[in-house]
Design an enzyme around this catalytic site. Structure first.
Site, PDB file in Angstrom:
ATOM      1  N   SER A  47      22.284 -30.514 -28.855  1.00  0.00           N
ATOM      2  CA  SER A  47      21.077 -29.674 -29.490  1.00  0.00           C
ATOM      3  C   SER A  47      20.399 -28.884 -28.226  1.00  0.00           C
ATOM      4  O   SER A  47      19.811 -27.577 -28.873  1.00  0.00           O
ATOM      5  CB  SER A  47      20.316 -30.285 -30.284  1.00  0.00           C
ATOM      6  N   ARG A  60      25.858 -43.622 -29.400  1.00  0.00           N
ATOM      7  CA  ARG A  60      25.917 -42.296 -30.148  1.00  0.00           C
ATOM      8  C   ARG A  60      26.453 -41.120 -29.617  1.00  0.00           C
ATOM      9  O   ARG A  60      27.206 -40.328 -30.045  1.00  0.00           O
ATOM     10  CB  ARG A  60      24.418 -41.995 -30.011  1.00  0.00           C
TER      11      ARG A  60
HETATM   12  O1  LIG Z   1      20.414 -37.478 -31.263  1.00  0.00           O
HETATM   13  C1  LIG Z   1      20.371 -36.811 -30.252  1.00  0.00           C
HETATM   14  O2  LIG Z   1      19.587 -37.052 -29.210  1.00  0.00           O
HETATM   15  C2  LIG Z   1      21.504 -36.085 -29.681  1.00  0.00           C
HETATM   16  C3  LIG Z   1      22.549 -37.077 -29.548  1.00  0.00           C
HETATM   17  O3  LIG Z   1      22.376 -37.797 -28.365  1.00  0.00           O
HETATM   18  O4  LIG Z   1      22.082 -35.450 -30.620  1.00  0.00           O
HETATM   19  P1  LIG Z   1      21.394 -33.580 -30.798  1.00  0.00           P
HETATM   20  O5  LIG Z   1      21.965 -33.314 -29.464  1.00  0.00           O
HETATM   21  O6  LIG Z   1      22.289 -33.070 -31.897  1.00  0.00           O
HETATM   22  O7  LIG Z   1      19.933 -33.581 -31.103  1.00  0.00           O
HETATM   23 MN   LIG Z   2      22.321 -30.648 -32.732  1.00  0.00          MN
HETATM   24 MN   LIG Z   3      23.441 -34.887 -32.609  1.00  0.00          MN
END
Ligand SMILES: O=C(O)[C@@H](CO)OP(=O)(O)O
Ligand SMILES: [Mn+2]
Ligand SMILES: [Mn+2]
Length: 573
Positions: free
Chosen positions: A78, A167
């Site tokens: 993200s 994750r």
């Molecule tokens: O949850 C988060 O911090 C990341 C995965 O580590 O997901 P995203 O980049 O979609 O926020």
């Molecule tokens: Mn994301």
């Molecule tokens: Mn994510």
């Protein structure tokens, strides 16, 4: 307006159309099978975008070098995705900048390291962060190099506070990571350095909350890392992780906090006056809360009990606006002149009666945008979109609306999350006529995808699609334009695969569930009654990625993007 902010008028496209920019989080495109939750879920709104207008739907690169990551083996995330979407250019991102600084040795000569080095002779160096090779928030090989470099430069006592991942990497890999780390620490001990893991816990339960969703998460970490207090005490971290993973439903993401104790039962690594602390994650969002607790004199989010006088540095500076933290080992990408700031600085004609007695009076210098998501993704369409800056550029022209996320649950329990509310808020903003751009993030594909729960992810994908429908209906009513895209993949593939693409089977005989993001491209679709006739995707940008979206959106607002922006995806036939 300063002339440097002035955008040229688009030669063919009109101003004054409401543009809805919708980012589906964790929504990639790949072949359909039963582990593709987006395929399995009923998603009529997204399906119709793909089917009905082939020259207004395409795929975009959302991983690797297309978003500034070190290599094309790096999945998107993200931070880098929304950075690229908002900035319209590809910046070398934290992961890459840290690699470069370690490779050249520059990291050890710069201000941040020299600052913490002052603690090496008589005090302890603490390293706190995510123990993972996912490359989203941190990387184990970078931690290893940092440890080696600190040892070579006089650190006498080192304590590592690990957060287990599961994750961005397969669940259970924390054990192997801790073993790797233990081996390095024992090598340091062989050189006379007192080096150990001091505490740990699962990232989602300990420390790595974001956007102030739940300060208790940070407090659990503080108690273990700084105070040396936790409900679980072990002599050794590998043993701790193995043991805690035995509890029913335990997983790396949510391991409870633990501390390592000596033979007398005393924690081996509380943070004391005079110590140095480095948070070694390069990514910002899940470190800024801890950074505030470590740095701010005044702090009321939880009772810190004891606030040691420390030298604290982040791997990067996490917030360019708040200058948080004030010391850091590597300079973050300087993301400037983002599309949000340009648009705010380029008044467009509105017919909002709020600004004028006659509803047809031209009002310039008004560009209103409304961004919304729920808490767990709120900063994505604001903070990340704006180049890791908190706050808005101009509060009179921007409204940021946050819908509180459910907290204290994993999102497979309520996979619809707040998609309905996000969709309705966006709808109301569009229908209000107050905003020229309404930007939203719909989190389900990603947040539920990360739980690894396939059934729940399917429900989440449908909820996300329902929200898209609500928004598209509103765009239709006001004669606006929509841009629907995603920041990276996740829900479209929930299983780890071999090179041929076949699901991998784990030791337990079950398929290996993939909780992480993916390397897949994401869709982008444009349309709506406000879209000028003849607008379609160009055929000559085959390698287009997320960074091409900003220029595209600027065009749809009637402007030409600055020269150094990645090229637009559209042409007007
Ligand atoms: O949850 C988060 O911090 C990341 C995965 O580590 O997901 P995203 O980049 O979609 O926020
Ligand atoms: Mn994301
Ligand atoms: Mn994510």
């Amino acid at each position: 307006m300063a002339s440097s902010w002035k955008l040229a008028d688009h030669p063919k496209l009109p101003k004054g159309k409401m543009v809805a920019v919708v980012v589906l989080d964790g929504w990639g495109e790949t072949s359909p099978d039963k582990y593709n939750c987006i395929h399995v879920a009923e998603t009529p709104a997204m399906d119709s975008l793909k089917k009905s207008a082939p020259d207004k739907w395409r795929l975009l690169k959302a991983h690797g070098t297309a978003v500034g990551l070190p290599s094309d083996d790096d999945m998107g995330n993200s931070e880098v995705g929304h950075n690229a979407l908002g900035a319209g250019r590809i910046y070398a991102q934290g992961a890459k900048l840290v690699d470069q600084a370690l490779a050249s040795g520059k990291i050890f000569n710069d201000e941040g390291f020299n600052y913490i080095k002052q603690s090496f002779a008589n005090n302890t160096l603490h390293l706190i962060g995510l123990m993972s090779d996912g490359g989203v928030h941190s990387r184990l090989d970078q931690l290893q190099l940092l440890l080696k470099g600190a040892g070579e430069r006089g650190a006498k006592k080192i304590r590592v506070h690990v957060l287990t991942d599961g994750r961005d990497v397969l669940d259970g890999t924390s054990v192997a990571h801790a073993e790797t780390l233990e081996k390095d620490l024992s090598e340091l001990r062989g050189k006379g350095i007192d080096a150990q893991i001091a505490s740990g816990g699962g990232r989602m339960y300990v420390t790595m909350d974001r956007y102030e969703n739940d300060w208790q998460v940070v407090k659990r970490g503080w108690d273990a890392q700084v105070l040396g207090e936790a409900p679980h005490k072990f002599k050794n971290a590998v043993e701790a992780i193995k043991k805690l993973r035995e509890a029913p439903n335990a997983n790396d993401q949510y391991l409870p906090p633990f501390v390592i104790v000596d033979d007398g039962g005393k924690a081996v690594g509380p943070v004391l006056d005079g110590d140095a602390v480095v948070t070694f994650n390069f990514r910002a969002d899940r470190m800024t809360m801890l950074a505030q607790a470590l740095e701010n004199e005044k702090f009321d989010k939880f009772d810190r009990v004891r606030m040691p006088k420390i030298r604290y540095a982040g791997m990067l500076q996490y917030d360019g606006e708040l200058k948080l933290p004030s010391h850091y080992l590597v300079s973050p990408p300087l993301i400037e002149r983002t599309s949000g700031e340009y648009l705010v600085n380029n008044g467009i004609r509105t017919f909002a009666c709020r600004y004028s007695h006659s509803s047809f009076k031209e009002v310039d210098t008004v560009f209103l945008s409304m961004y919304n998501s729920e808490t767990v993704k709120f900063g994505h369409v604001t903070f990340f979109w704006n180049g890791n800056r908190s706050g808005c550029f101009n509060s009179e022209k921007e409204e940021y609306v946050e819908i509180p996320s459910d907290s204290g649950i994993t999102f497979n329990v309520k996979p619809k999350m707040k998609a309905l509310e996000v969709g309705e808020k966006a709808r109301d903003a569009i229908l209000s006529g107050k905003f020229d751009q309404v930007r939203v993030n719909i989190p389900n594909g990603d947040m539920v995808g990360h739980t690894g729960d396939i059934e729940a992810t399917i429900v989440g994908c449908k909820a996300a699609d329902d929200a898209v429908k609500t928004i598209l209906d509103a765009v239709e009513k006001v004669g606006g334009i929509y841009v629907v895209t995603a920041d990276h993949g996740n829900a479209e593939d929930m299983v780890k695969r071999d090179k041929k693409g076949e699901p991998l089977i784990g030791k337990d005989g079950n398929v290996q569930i993939l909780t992480s993001h993916t390397l897949h491209p994401v869709p982008v679709a444009i349309g709506g009654p406000g879209l000028a006739g003849g607008v379609k995707f160009r055929k000559d940008v085959p390698n287009g990625g997320l960074a091409n979206v900003a220029a595209t959106v600027m065009n749809l607002h009637g402007f030409v993007a600055p020269d150094d922006y990645e090229t637009t995806l559209i042409e007007v036939a």
